[in-house]
Design a protein around this motif. Structure first.
Motif: not given
Ligand code: T5A
Length: 207
Positions: A61-64, A99-101, A109-110, A164-169
């Motif tokens: 799971s994403a939370d784990a 990296a977590t963000y 999407g957390l 999405r990861v790249r955009a978040a960075y």
């Protein structure tokens, strides 16, 4: 004063290739430097890394996933990063909380506020002095990474995930320009390294 420097980016953009270069620059400038990575950097952290990247738990799971990243980070901070900084050594780390963000926040999407709570709990006020984000289109990273190894669990995600990861960075770099610097990682390695060196000077890591 000892500096905490982190290197980030999507898969295959060249973090590992540039880590030795930065270490050499620091060493040439007379800095004593510890090089480490996340997830990992301790015995427990490396075990957690194996769990996180193995294909045995594709349904994690994403939370784990989020909490295992921070469990590894708590151990890493306590056993490696904070003691090194206290001894006056620079710490150069391949990935950290940005990296977590990017991956758990942007990719999965957390809720970013949830990540912020864990960041505060595990790190208190500690943030890297400088985070260099190597930025390149997903297809460039994929092509470079593809030359090298079998994809791990996270690397098997679709291109949309890495977009999405790249955009978040990119967003992190826009929001915190005082300590986060986006580097164009598309040009040949020597040109990327020249940009990295300039940034290390601009952010007063090197004189
Ligand atoms: N993760 C991690 C999270 O989801 N949340 C978190 O909080 C944290 C801490 C860790 C995984 O965990 C995730 C993110 C990751 O999925 P990792 O090993 O740190 O995995 O990350 P990877 O991205 O998998 O690292 P890679 O080793 O795959 O990529 P690198 O280090 O960016 O790329 P590198 O240096 O190995 O380069 C790849 C190839 O490109 C060439 C190199 O020679 C090499 O062959 N290259 C270039 N070629 C041309 N021009 C350039 N400028 C080049 N730069 C490099």
């Amino acid at each position: 004063m000892a500096k905490f420097i982190t290197l980030e980016g999507i898969e295959g953009v060249g973090k590992t290739s540039n880590l030795n270069f930065i270490q050499q620059l620091l060493s040439d400038a007379g800095h004593d430097c510890v090089v480490t990575r996340e997830p990992g950097g301790t015995a427990l952290g490396e075990s957690l890394r194996s769990l996180l990247l193995a294909h045995s738990d594709t349904q994690m799971s994403a939370d784990a996933e989020l909490m295992l990243m921070f469990a590894a980070r708590a151990e890493h901070l306590n056993k490696v990063i904070l003691p090194a900084l206290a001894r006056g050594q620079d710490v150069l780390c391949d990935r950290f909380t940005e990296a977590t963000y990017a991956y758990q926040g942007g990719g999965r999407g957390l809720d970013l506020a949830k990540i912020g709570q864990l960041e505060h709990w595990v790190q208190g006020a500690l943030r890297p002095d400088l985070t260099l984000i190597l930025d390149a289109p997903v297809e460039v990273g994929r092509a470079r990474a593809g030359r090298r190894s079998t994809p791990d669990r996270i690397e098997t995600e679709q291109d949309a995930f890495f977009e999405r990861v790249r955009a978040a960075y990119q967003q992190l770099a826009q929001q915190q320009p005082e300590r986060i610097c986006l580097i164009d990682a598309v040009p040949p390695l020597e040109a990327v390294q020249s940009s990295i060196e300039q940034s290390l000077r601009k952010y007063n890591i090197l004189d």
